[in-house]
Design an enzyme around this catalytic site. Sequence first.
Site, PDB file in Angstrom:
ATOM      1  N   HIS A  72      62.225  49.464 -72.589  1.00 51.18           N
ATOM      2  CA  HIS A  72      62.400  48.321 -71.149  1.00 51.18           C
ATOM      3  C   HIS A  72      63.405  49.747 -69.895  1.00 51.18           C
ATOM      4  O   HIS A  72      64.347  50.390 -70.561  1.00 51.18           O
ATOM      5  CB  HIS A  72      62.798  47.342 -71.596  1.00 51.18           C
ATOM      6  N   TYR A 200      67.707  37.830 -66.708  1.00 48.33           N
ATOM      7  CA  TYR A 200      69.204  37.103 -66.711  1.00 48.33           C
ATOM      8  C   TYR A 200      69.466  36.166 -64.949  1.00 48.33           C
ATOM      9  O   TYR A 200      69.987  36.753 -64.113  1.00 48.33           O
ATOM     10  CB  TYR A 200      70.503  38.132 -66.755  1.00 48.33           C
ATOM     11  N   TYR A 384      74.988  48.518 -69.862  1.00 46.47           N
ATOM     12  CA  TYR A 384      74.164  47.580 -70.734  1.00 46.47           C
ATOM     13  C   TYR A 384      73.398  49.178 -71.976  1.00 46.47           C
ATOM     14  O   TYR A 384      73.097  48.089 -72.422  1.00 46.47           O
ATOM     15  CB  TYR A 384      73.485  47.498 -69.760  1.00 46.47           C
TER      16      TYR A 384
HETATM   17  C1  PHB Z   1      67.117  37.881 -77.186  1.00 44.60           C
HETATM   18  O1  PHB Z   1      66.278  38.512 -76.841  1.00 44.60           O
HETATM   19  O2  PHB Z   1      67.289  37.522 -77.913  1.00 44.60           O
HETATM   20  C2  PHB Z   1      68.341  38.494 -76.309  1.00 44.60           C
HETATM   21  C3  PHB Z   1      68.233  39.343 -74.885  1.00 44.60           C
HETATM   22  C4  PHB Z   1      69.429  39.740 -74.458  1.00 44.60           C
HETATM   23  C5  PHB Z   1      70.237  39.083 -74.471  1.00 44.60           C
HETATM   24  C6  PHB Z   1      71.036  38.237 -75.618  1.00 44.60           C
HETATM   25  C7  PHB Z   1      69.568  38.257 -76.777  1.00 44.60           C
HETATM   26  O3  PHB Z   1      71.129  39.409 -74.053  1.00 44.60           O
END
Ligand code: PHB
Length: 389
Positions: A72, A200, A384
């Site tokens: 990604h 998000y 990140y």
């Molecule tokens: C997940 O895909 O389980 C996942 C992805 C990003 C996050 C937390 C969990 O910040």
Amino acid sequence: MKTQVAIIGGGPAGLLLSQLLNRSGISTVVLERKSRDYVLSRIRAGVLEWGTVEMLREAGAGDRMNRDGIVHDGCLFSSSERMVRVDFKESCGRQVMVYGQTEVTRDLYDAQDAIGATVLHDVSDVVLNDLDSDAPYVTYTVDGVAQRLECDYVAGCDGFHGVSRPSIPADVRQEYEKVYPFGWLGVLSNTPPAAEELIYANHPRGFALASMRNATLSRYYIQVDLADKVEDWSDDAFWAELKRRLPPSVAETMVTGPSIEKSIAPLRSFVSEPMRWGRLFLCGDAAHIVPPTGAKGLNLAASDVHYLVAAMKKAYLGGDLSGLETYSADALSRVWQAMRFSWSMTTMLHRFPDQNAFEQRMQDSELAYLETSEARRLVLAENYTGLPF
Ligand code: PHB
Ligand code: RFL
């Protein structure tokens, strides 16, 4: 039995450590409390930093990830006011890999089998002895028989509820903790992902996250009350709530279906210092917990392993103990940065029970700043995708 490094816990931290040490000629024995099937039934992390990706490759456990993982370049942040995309690649030149922890763990078990490493399952009554001497040993029970494992060092990779951290005397340990007043309800479903990248979402009804495992397997989360039980949430209720919180354009087109896993996780930030005491070294969730909002837990476990493997190699292959001496400080400096990032992402994106209008405006302003400032997006992107080891 005798080994060089006794590893407590066969989760991702313990297995990656065992794999990398063995490949450097350092012997290990992994003691895991649960069965392999049980460990592989846990649905957890989904996002790997590039440093973690490279460690899995170096461990000889990267083939399936290279084939099935999804690279990604960015992710999305939404609120009722706006939708912001952070392009990691453009901002900081780095990417992440979407590949589930369950698959990482499976690949590590396969890699351990391939090199004939010793991983013992269904081990109970693990006790760490004489950690502050030159001759530590671990006692445990398998199939009702008491056993003793002599070793040079013990690596405590047994998660938040393990025995390793409490084996450090209470007056030596300094613990830092923040418990958040909500949990995440997670659902895995055999449906195509709602969007190409993770979303998000900050919504007046609470946080939501749209994630994925592959082209036909999706992972979603919604913020729920701490008192909520999984049984309170039918699949229909979950999908309806998720759709309310995601951007309308995504909610309208997303495919829903039966859940194949559903669980609630509380959110917590926790650090225990030091990460080394005598001949015991803590790695991963045994020493620290982050709320999942920054996707850092598994990646921090991997970075601890990076520092410990480097230190062990220096000690065994070069007779230089300095890496072992500085392990705790080296690992903790990166841990605290990931703590800060996970806490700030959690604070920016969730609805807190006592949140007032001012705090609401602070969240909106954070997202507005993210939308308008390249510098702010760079800060998010470099955290990140993972700060350097
Ligand atoms: C997940 O895909 O389980 C996942 C992805 C990003 C996050 C937390 C969990 O910040
Ligand atoms: P684990 O995975 O808990 O493994 C520890 C192992 O030790 C065993 N054990 C014992 N063995 C012997 N004797 C004992 N006394 C023992 N006590 C325990 C356990 O059975 C277990 O097998 O810890 P480790 O290896 O440090 O790995 C940490 C990660 O599992 C964790 O940080 C991540 O899952 C956190 N996390 C995420 N991390 C990310 O990097 N990216 C993500 O996207 C992400 N999403 C998540 C997450 C965690 C979540 N939950 C459920 C907490 C999403 C969720 C919902």
